[in-house]
Design a protein around this motif. Structure first.
Motif, mmCIF file in Angstrom:
data_model
loop_
_atom_site.group_PDB
_atom_site.id
_atom_site.type_symbol
_atom_site.label_atom_id
_atom_site.label_comp_id
_atom_site.label_asym_id
_atom_site.label_seq_id
_atom_site.Cartn_x
_atom_site.Cartn_y
_atom_site.Cartn_z
ATOM 1 N N ALA A 305 0.809 -1.221 0.000
ATOM 2 C CA ALA A 305 0.000 0.000 0.000
ATOM 3 C C ALA A 305 0.844 1.273 0.000
ATOM 4 C CB ALA A 305 -0.933 0.001 1.215
ATOM 5 N N GLY A 306 1.805 1.366 0.911
ATOM 6 C CA GLY A 306 2.557 2.608 1.068
ATOM 7 C C GLY A 306 3.383 3.005 -0.141
ATOM 8 N N MET A 406 -8.017 -7.019 9.819
ATOM 9 C CA MET A 406 -7.593 -5.754 10.411
ATOM 10 C C MET A 406 -6.561 -5.036 9.569
ATOM 11 S SD MET A 406 -9.253 -4.987 13.112
ATOM 12 C CE MET A 406 -8.181 -3.693 13.727
ATOM 13 N N ILE A 407 -5.784 -5.802 8.796
ATOM 14 C CA ILE A 407 -4.709 -5.162 8.036
ATOM 15 C C ILE A 407 -5.259 -4.325 6.885
ATOM 16 C CG2 ILE A 407 -4.187 -6.887 6.244
ATOM 17 C CD1 ILE A 407 -1.241 -6.555 6.903
ATOM 18 N N PHE A 411 -3.813 -0.850 5.525
ATOM 19 C CA PHE A 411 -3.499 -0.597 4.116
ATOM 20 C C PHE A 411 -4.049 0.763 3.685
ATOM 21 C CE2 PHE A 411 -3.065 -5.237 2.428
ATOM 22 C CZ PHE A 411 -1.854 -5.341 3.093
ATOM 23 N N ILE A 412 -5.297 1.010 4.027
ATOM 24 C CA ILE A 412 -5.930 2.278 3.635
ATOM 25 C C ILE A 412 -5.181 3.456 4.264
ATOM 26 C CG2 ILE A 412 -8.028 3.666 3.833
ATOM 27 C CD1 ILE A 412 -9.601 0.978 3.805
ATOM 28 N N TYR A 418 1.383 7.718 2.873
ATOM 29 C CA TYR A 418 2.492 7.828 1.931
ATOM 30 C C TYR A 418 2.179 8.821 0.812
ATOM 31 C CZ TYR A 418 5.791 4.203 3.479
ATOM 32 O OH TYR A 418 6.741 3.475 4.170
ATOM 33 N N PHE A 419 0.959 8.765 0.300
ATOM 34 C CA PHE A 419 0.615 9.662 -0.812
ATOM 35 C C PHE A 419 0.749 11.120 -0.411
ATOM 36 C CE2 PHE A 419 -2.422 12.330 -3.078
ATOM 37 C CZ PHE A 419 -2.003 12.135 -4.383
ATOM 38 N N PHE A 420 0.125 11.502 0.689
ATOM 39 C CA PHE A 420 0.119 12.916 1.049
ATOM 40 C C PHE A 420 1.467 13.382 1.596
ATOM 41 C CE2 PHE A 420 -4.512 12.249 0.979
ATOM 42 C CZ PHE A 420 -4.874 13.323 0.187
ATOM 43 N N VAL A 421 2.164 12.565 2.354
ATOM 44 C CA VAL A 421 3.481 12.965 2.865
ATOM 45 C C VAL A 421 4.468 13.135 1.718
ATOM 46 C CG1 VAL A 421 5.481 12.195 4.204
ATOM 47 C CG2 VAL A 421 3.193 11.999 5.178
#
Length: 541
Positions: A305-306, A406-407, A411-412, A418-421
């Motif tokens: 995801a990240g 739970m994972i 993931f979300i 990661y996208f916004f940072v």
């Protein structure tokens, strides 16, 4: 370079070579884990009853027998990792005549453990009927390739591999008097190895119990440090990626008592990954051990995801006129990370141009490991945490054992994080990620360029090999050739002779120079490049 710096460079190059020698046995684990995962899941009586598959997968059916074979084959590989490591490390560390080194390692492994067995029988630790003496601590003695010996795990295999390789490199050209000339050269290596490892076995009989106690104490320290220890593990596992030393760091946690011990079906198992797969093979497992998975599961969040989200962020901040061009490369790298867990194409995209982004990534990785630990999520892995391993060891094993549902929330969160940072920092500091360059310094490769190595004229294998040899300073500057998943790893006599620009102009995604070790990043097809380069070097030598 002064003497101290030179010694440091040699030590680093040696450690780097040891690390990449671990890569061969590690590369066997995916197929072993795949067989064990599928076999165990589809022969599990609970699964069969839950989905009413008695007629298809029940005892006695053809598929049940087939999947039982899968499970037992995978279990056999995981159960014999020490000798696999011994042979693989000997191959990886040998300079020439690697087959002889492999044979010598296998023989030495048997010799060492047979010697230890004889001493354990002599002191009463192993009784005449094969049972253990009353004073033997749990887990101290186990069966190693059918020999009752000290539980040394892969450390025993690594000790054999490294020692035999050192003997091999010293004696494979050994000359003897004419009367003994038949035993000279490569034939001398297994002879000296056998004699040496009788004494090594004696030495380990005395010192390994002390080492074993120290390992248990160190593993206990990591375990007792709780979530902080989990964070440090996750941070360091990523931080060592640029130096190629991450295998050296995590393998002891996965394969030895540093990663914990557990008694499964009456057998003491050491090492996080070994514990997980022993639980996977056991019909009595209700829930997988989170204490073992704390050293594995944390990679899924940023690999699936990240980092794909970071690639999308780099795409969004690229100049509009470059997005079509850069999109193929970033999409390919993101898909590779998501499906297989091979992350270096993305990580090295920002590592060289903005190291602080990589440090932030390492922090996020450490936090991911802590989150998995906190949420009691346990999804094992064989090699790298992509979609294939996720499906096999998560949903297929059931939520009761893994808590895999739970994972999805992690993931979300990690995709958004990661996208916004990355988007904010790239724009804030005007970082020249692909598609944002104001000059030609940061070269942008299309997918075809990346695949074909962007050769200067006709794309022939020998041309790239010729370029590599020329760029590293010629045949006289080359000492050793090896590779891992994405990097051609070379050892040279003089690193100052290496032409980094020439390598980059001809397809290299990045170059890492540390002491006498040179790592040239090409991507997943590097094994073919290595084979072509070895053949080319042999032809021109």
């Amino acid at each position: 370079m002064n003497k101290e710096e030179k010694n440091g460079s040699v030590i680093f190059a040696t450690i780097q070579k040891i690390g990449r020698s671990f890569f061969l046995p590690v590369s066997i684990l995916p197929i072993a884990g795949l067989l064990l995962g599928i076999g165990s899941a589809l022969t599990n009586q609970g699964t069969i009853e839950a989905y009413n598959l008695e007629g298809l997968l029940g005892n006695g059916t053809v598929l049940h027998v087939l999947f039982s074979i899968f499970s037992q084959v995978g279990n056999a590989i995981f159960g014999n990792l020490p000798i696999i490591f011994a042979i693989s490390v000997a191959i990886g560390m040998a300079k020439q005549e690697k087959a002889v080194s492999a044979l010598s390692a296998a023989i030495s492994f048997f010799v060492m453990h047979t010697t230890i067995n004889a001493l354990l029988q002599a002191d009463g630790s192993i009784l005449a009927d094969g049972s253990l003496g009353s004073d033997v601590l749990d887990g101290a003695i186990t069966s190693v390739v059918g020999i009752s010996s000290l539980e040394m795990g892969v450390f025993g295999g690594i000790a054999v591999g490294l020692g035999v390789a050192a003997l091999h490199n010293r004696f494979y050209k050994q000359e003897l008097p004419s009367a003994l000339s038949f035993f000279a050269g490569v034939r001398f290596v297994p002879i000296i190895s056998v004699l040496t490892y009788i004494f090594v076995g004696v030495a380990f009989y005395f010192i390994w119990p002390l080492i074993q106690s120290a390992i248990f104490s160190a593993g206990g320290l990591v375990t007792e440090s709780g979530y902080f220890g989990t964070f440090i593990f996750g941070f360091m596992e990523r931080a060592l990626i640029p130096f190629g030393l991450h295998h050296v760091f995590y393998i002891p946690f996965w394969q030895t008592a540093l990663g914990g011990t557990a008694i499964i079906d009456g057998v003491t198992i050491a090492g996080a990954q070994n514990i997980y797969f022993a639980e996977l093979a056991s019909p009595n497992t209700i829930k997988f051990s989170v204490d073992a998975c704390r050293f594995m599961t944390g990679k899924y969040s940023f690999m699936m995801a990240g980092l794909p989200a970071a690639a999308y962020a780099m795409y969004k901040v690229a100049k509009p006129e470059n997005r079509k061009l850069v999109g193929g490369l970033l999409f390919s790298a993101a898909l590779t990370s998501f499906l297989t867990g091979i992350t270096e194409p993305i990580e090295f995209t920002f590592l060289f141009i903005a190291p602080f982004l990589f440090i932030i990534h390492c922090v996020f990785a450490g936090i991911s490991f802590v989150l998995m630990h906190l949420l009691n999520i346990c999804i094992g892995t064989t090699f790298s945490c992509g979609l294939i391993d996720f499906l096999l060891y998560g949903p297929l094993q059931g939520n009761a054992k893994t808590n895999w549902l739970m994972i999805t929330f992690v993931f979300i969160g990690y995709a958004i994080l990661y996208f916004f940072v990355f988007k904010f920092l790239i724009e804030k500091f005007n970082i020249p990620t692909p598609g944002r360059e104001n000059s030609g310094e940061t070269k942008l490769y299309t997918k075809d360029d990346f695949k074909n190595k962007n050769l200067p004229s006709e794309n022939t294998e020998d041309e790239l090999s010729n370029v590599i040899l020329k760029a590293i300073g010629g045949i006289d500057n080359l000492v050793d050739i090896d590779a891992c998943a994405t990097r051609l790893r070379l050892t040279v006599n003089n690193p100052d002779k290496v032409d980094e620009e020439l390598l980059k102009q001809n397809g290299a995604r990045g170059i890492i120079k540390k002491g006498l070790g040179i790592q040239i990043i090409y991507g997943p097809q590097v094994s073919i490049i290595k084979s072509n380069f070895e053949e080319f070097v042999e032809q021109v030598s």
